[in-house]
Design a protein around this motif. Structure first.
Motif, short mmCIF file in Angstrom:
data_model
loop_
_atom_site.label_atom_id
_atom_site.label_comp_id
_atom_site.label_asym_id
_atom_site.label_seq_id
_atom_site.Cartn_x
_atom_site.Cartn_y
_atom_site.Cartn_z
N ILE A 1 0.84 -1.19 0.00
CA ILE A 1 0.00 0.00 0.00
C ILE A 1 0.87 1.24 0.00
O ILE A 1 0.51 2.26 -0.56
CB ILE A 1 -0.97 -0.02 1.20
N THR A 2 2.04 1.17 0.58
CA THR A 2 2.92 2.34 0.62
C THR A 2 3.27 2.82 -0.78
O THR A 2 3.27 4.01 -1.05
CB THR A 2 4.22 2.00 1.39
N ALA A 3 3.56 1.88 -1.67
CA ALA A 3 3.91 2.28 -3.03
C ALA A 3 2.74 2.95 -3.73
O ALA A 3 2.92 3.91 -4.47
CB ALA A 3 4.36 1.06 -3.82
N SER A 4 1.53 2.48 -3.48
CA SER A 4 0.37 3.02 -4.17
C SER A 4 -0.06 4.37 -3.63
O SER A 4 -0.84 5.07 -4.26
CB SER A 4 -0.80 2.04 -4.05
N MET A 5 0.43 4.75 -2.46
CA MET A 5 0.04 6.03 -1.87
C MET A 5 0.98 7.16 -2.28
O MET A 5 0.84 8.28 -1.81
CB MET A 5 -0.01 5.90 -0.35
N GLN A 6 1.93 6.90 -3.15
CA GLN A 6 2.86 7.93 -3.61
C GLN A 6 2.13 8.95 -4.48
O GLN A 6 1.08 8.67 -5.02
CB GLN A 6 4.02 7.31 -4.39
N PHE A 30 -2.98 1.99 -7.09
CA PHE A 30 -2.57 3.38 -7.29
C PHE A 30 -3.70 4.16 -7.96
O PHE A 30 -4.05 5.27 -7.53
CB PHE A 30 -1.30 3.43 -8.14
N ILE A 31 -4.30 3.57 -9.00
CA ILE A 31 -5.40 4.23 -9.69
C ILE A 31 -6.61 4.38 -8.75
O ILE A 31 -7.26 5.43 -8.72
CB ILE A 31 -5.77 3.44 -10.96
N TRP A 32 -6.90 3.33 -7.97
CA TRP A 32 -8.00 3.37 -7.01
C TRP A 32 -7.80 4.50 -6.01
O TRP A 32 -8.74 5.25 -5.71
CB TRP A 32 -8.09 2.02 -6.31
#
Length: 86
Positions: A1-6, A30-32
């Motif tokens: 999740i950390t990567a997707s919150m960038q 990431f899109i979500w």
């Protein structure tokens, strides 16, 4: 999740490249997060929606089975599989 919150996709991509897992989930997450907001609840909600959708896809794809009981048993087994729950 950390990567997707960038903030940017490039930052996310560089974090994903160090991860041994396939990147599709992280890219979709990431899109979500860009659509609904980056919170832990929204991250879990995405996983729940994908899990429930996979049960419907399993039921729909088993429509060629001639026995309806097998179709339901297959769908129940998919819904309780450890890969889908985890």
């Amino acid at each position: 999740i950390t990567a997707s919150m960038q903030n940017s996709f490039v930052d996310t991509w560089f974090i994903i490249m160090d991860d041994p897992h396939p990147p599709l989930y992280q890219i979709l997450l990431f899109i979500w997060f860009k659509v609904v907001g980056a919170t832990p609840v929204n991250g879990r909600l995405f996983s729940v929606l994908i899990g429930v959708l996979s049960i419907f896809v399993a039921y729909y794809n088993s429509r060629n089975r001639e026995n309806p009981v097998r179709r339901v048993v297959f769908t129940v087994l998919v819904s309780f599989s450890s890969g889908g729950i985890y």
